[in-house]
Design a protein around this motif. Structure first.
Motif, short mmCIF file in Angstrom:
data_model
loop_
_atom_site.label_atom_id
_atom_site.label_comp_id
_atom_site.label_asym_id
_atom_site.label_seq_id
_atom_site.Cartn_x
_atom_site.Cartn_y
_atom_site.Cartn_z
N ILE A 185 -51.17 28.34 46.21
CA ILE A 185 -51.27 28.86 44.84
C ILE A 185 -52.16 30.11 44.86
O ILE A 185 -51.84 31.13 44.25
N ALA A 186 -53.26 30.02 45.60
CA ALA A 186 -54.18 31.16 45.68
C ALA A 186 -53.49 32.37 46.32
O ALA A 186 -53.64 33.50 45.85
N ARG A 208 -46.89 24.36 47.43
CA ARG A 208 -47.38 23.07 46.94
C ARG A 208 -48.89 22.85 47.06
O ARG A 208 -49.41 21.90 46.51
N THR A 209 -49.60 23.69 47.80
CA THR A 209 -51.03 23.42 48.01
C THR A 209 -51.89 24.45 47.27
O THR A 209 -51.42 25.53 46.93
N PRO A 210 -53.17 24.11 47.05
CA PRO A 210 -54.07 25.07 46.40
C PRO A 210 -54.16 26.40 47.15
O PRO A 210 -54.18 27.46 46.52
N VAL A 211 -54.19 26.34 48.48
CA VAL A 211 -54.25 27.60 49.25
C VAL A 211 -53.02 28.45 48.95
O VAL A 211 -53.10 29.66 48.77
N LEU A 226 -55.58 26.47 39.63
CA LEU A 226 -56.30 27.45 40.44
C LEU A 226 -57.77 27.55 40.00
O LEU A 226 -58.67 27.71 40.82
N ILE A 239 -58.97 33.61 51.75
CA ILE A 239 -57.52 33.40 51.59
C ILE A 239 -56.75 34.48 52.35
O ILE A 239 -55.72 34.21 52.98
N TRP A 249 -60.82 25.51 41.57
CA TRP A 249 -61.10 25.70 43.00
C TRP A 249 -62.53 25.31 43.40
O TRP A 249 -62.77 24.64 44.39
N SER A 305 -50.96 37.70 45.43
CA SER A 305 -49.80 38.59 45.52
C SER A 305 -49.44 39.15 44.14
O SER A 305 -48.85 40.21 44.03
N TRP A 306 -49.80 38.44 43.09
CA TRP A 306 -49.55 38.97 41.73
C TRP A 306 -50.56 40.06 41.41
O TRP A 306 -50.20 41.17 41.03
N ASP A 307 -51.84 39.76 41.55
CA ASP A 307 -52.89 40.72 41.27
C ASP A 307 -54.21 40.13 41.75
O ASP A 307 -54.66 39.11 41.25
N ARG A 358 -50.32 33.09 46.28
CA ARG A 358 -49.37 33.66 45.34
C ARG A 358 -50.09 34.38 44.21
O ARG A 358 -49.62 35.42 43.72
N ALA A 359 -51.25 33.86 43.80
CA ALA A 359 -52.04 34.54 42.77
C ALA A 359 -52.46 35.91 43.27
O ALA A 359 -52.36 36.91 42.55
N PHE A 375 -51.76 34.94 35.95
CA PHE A 375 -50.90 35.16 37.11
C PHE A 375 -49.47 34.84 36.70
O PHE A 375 -49.10 33.68 36.55
N VAL A 431 -58.61 37.23 40.85
CA VAL A 431 -58.58 35.99 41.64
C VAL A 431 -59.99 35.40 41.83
O VAL A 431 -60.18 34.20 41.69
N ASN A 470 -46.68 34.99 38.14
CA ASN A 470 -45.76 34.33 39.07
C ASN A 470 -46.14 32.87 39.32
O ASN A 470 -45.51 32.17 40.10
N LEU A 471 -47.20 32.41 38.66
CA LEU A 471 -47.60 31.00 38.78
C LEU A 471 -47.25 30.28 37.48
O LEU A 471 -47.28 30.89 36.40
#
Lengths: 295, 244
Positions: free
Chosen positions: A169-170, A164-167, B109, A191, B112, A175-177, A172-173, B98, A181, B100-101
């Motif tokens: 989201i970052a 739920r928070t920006p941190v 994002l 992060i 930021w 973890s994708w790639d 999870r981003a 992304f 980022v 998964n988002l």
């Protein structure tokens, strides 16, 4: 209630307690794997260091439970961040196996550093008055309730942060790639540090709770517990936060139930056989998904 | 309008003697060019000419020799995430969505670095007005979008970061002609609303038609430059990049 049901309920409570501790540690493995695709094999030893911080805060500083817990989490978080900065960050673009070997080395360092300072097992004092209630034959200790509720509380907070928070989201981003980022304006290193801090802080909390439940601590206590938490994370689907929690409660449950109904020496052998079977059926773990190849 | 006639204050981006190495092999051999405020500048060239490396260097994603100056400030020792905060938005090669988002999280994002949190809501509205498809799909995961929708999301993210300079890497790649047309129309709209654009393209024909100025990049060197119209008419460009 029949005696069978009472025994069953009693063991369920024990399973929840053990599962909570595994879950707090498993989260650290899964978070670090999620963002860096690396198994932080030193993580079980961070849990051990947490238990020793708890001992220091409780015995040398004479602190009560809540400050001890907070100080332990903070101390473990700092250790986690330092490990990442000093040992893993220089290897971020090296082959994964180099980072994993380094993690094993960091773990051995932590064990032997602690051993040098504390050659004999230590006793953690009872920080909480331990009342025991009898509810229809099931004995419930206040310590058990506190461990379970506190762990669940921490897991809910973490789940909120990640989803739920920006941190979150970052994270999870990443973890994708993580390549792009920074193009979102997100400070990658910060992060990653936050992720290590949270994972290690939760391991510190687990160290405190473990120390309260099983008060004799030693520098090697993190090895087996760490392996079990790691396996929990894999069973749940490594990289998946909710999966790690589910896997930990399954492992805690299987262990307690095997010990309850079979000779206790069967515990690990039966538990791990079941987990291996589960992995055969679901190779990516319970909530894990095979990753589609990115271009 | 040519760079030499422009005043210093009109120069938004100045790249000087840019050199980039990949695994010890030199990919850019001292490339220099400028982008003026309000322009659409395009870099055209074949695959492997070094176009993507130029954008990656500007954004701080890779080390380089030479200098990159944005609005009077050298970007050399500034980390990539801070460069976004200074006002450069980069839509990377392959879009960098992304998967998964959700669409909404992808957009969020990109905010930021923004200090003006109060104006973010208005920017969501702007992005959704430009790309109504993203509004429909805002709770869907990025990985479930079509290629065209992912490109819209990538441009949407760049808008959410409120860059004054937009770097676009092959926005037409893999899209149907109709979608390519739509993306180029959006790029022109974004430019008209005051955002400078540096566009890297293999689709030279389309890129030159919307460009104020263009540079041709061949194996790490700039070999030609001029207005979009001049290069469209240049026989060398016609032969090499416009299919005769």
């Amino acid at each position: 209630m029949s005696e069978g049901i009472i025994y069953w309920l009693q063991q369920t409570l024990n399973a929840l307690q053990l599962g909570s501790i595994y879950a707090l540690i498993a989260l650290g493995y899964t978070m670090v794997y999620g963002i860096l695709t690396m198994i932080n094999f030193a993580h079980g030893d961070v849990f051990m260091v947490g238990a020793f911080f708890c001992f220091l805060a409780a015995v040398y500083l004479g602190l009560p439970f809540v400050p001890t817990l907070l100080l332990t989490m903070l101390g473990a978080a700092l250790v986690g961040v330092m490990i990442e900065r000093l040992a893993y960050k220089p290897l971020r673009n090296a082959p994964r196996v180099s980072a994993i070997i380094t993690a094993l080395g960091v773990g051995i360092f932590l064990e032997n550093f602690t051993l040098a300072l504390a050659p004999y097992p230590k006793n953690i004092p009872a920080l909480l008055a331990n009342a025991t209630w009898n509810m229809g034959g099931v004995s419930i200790s206040s310590l058990q309730i506190i461990i379970i509720l506190l762990s669940l509380g921490l897991m809910f907070v973490l789940d909120y942060v990640v989803y739920r928070t920006p941190v979150g989201i970052a994270m999870r981003a990443i973890s994708w790639d993580k390549t792009y980022v920074p193009l979102m304006g997100v400070p990658l290193d910060l992060i990653i540090s936050v992720t290590f801090a949270i994972g290690a802080g939760l391991a510190g909390a687990a160290g405190t709770m473990y120390g309260l439940a099983y008060p004799v601590i030693d520098p090697y206590m993190g090895i087996m517990v760490g392996w079990k938490a790691f396996i929990s994370a894999v069973v749940g689907g490594i990289g998946n936060i909710r999966g790690a929690m589910i896997g930990a409660f399954i492992l805690g449950g299987v262990e307690i139930m095997v010990a309850a109904f079979f000779p206790s020496t069967y515990r690990d052998f039966v538990a791990f056989t079941l987990l291996m079977l589960l992995i055969v059926i679901r190779p990516y773990g319970i909530l894990g998904q095979p990753r589609t190849q990115k271009v | 309008m040519s760079a030499s006639m422009a005043g210093i204050e009109d120069i938004q981006l100045e790249v000087r003697d840019l050199e980039v190495h990949y695994d010890g092999i030199r990919a850019l051999h001292g490339v220099s060019f400028t982008v003026l405020k309000g322009e659409i500048v395009t870099l055209i060239g074949a695959n492997g000419a070094g176009k993507t490396s130029i954008l990656r260097a500007i954004s701080g994603l890779m080390p380089y020799g030479g200098s990159v100056v944005f609005e009077g400030q050298s970007l050399k020792r500034i980390s990539a995430h801070r460069i976004v905060g200074l006002g450069i938005a980069h839509v990377p090669e392959g879009r960098g969505i992304f998967g998964n988002l959700t669409v909404q999280e992808n957009l969020r994002l990109a905010t930021w670095q923004r200090a003006d949190k109060g104006e973010i809501a208005a920017d969501y509205d702007r992005v959704f007005a430009i790309f109504p498809r993203l509004l429909e799909r805002q709770h869907q995961l990025g990985g479930t979008l079509s290629g065209g929708e992912q490109q819209m999301l990538a441009v949407g993210r760049a808008l959410m970061s409120r860059g004054r300079l937009l770097l676009l890497d092959e926005p037409s790649m893999g899209l149907s002609p109709r979608l390519v047309q739509e993306i180029f129309r959006v790029v022109e709209d974004i430019n008209r609303s005051g955002t400078t654009v540096l566009l890297v393209e293999q689709n030279a024909n389309r890129a030159l038609r919307i460009a104020s100025r263009a540079y041709v990049l061949e194996t790490g060197n700039i070999t030609l430059s001029g207005t979009g119209r001049e290069l469209l008419g240049d026989p060398r460009v016609k032969e090499a990049y416009l299919g005769g």
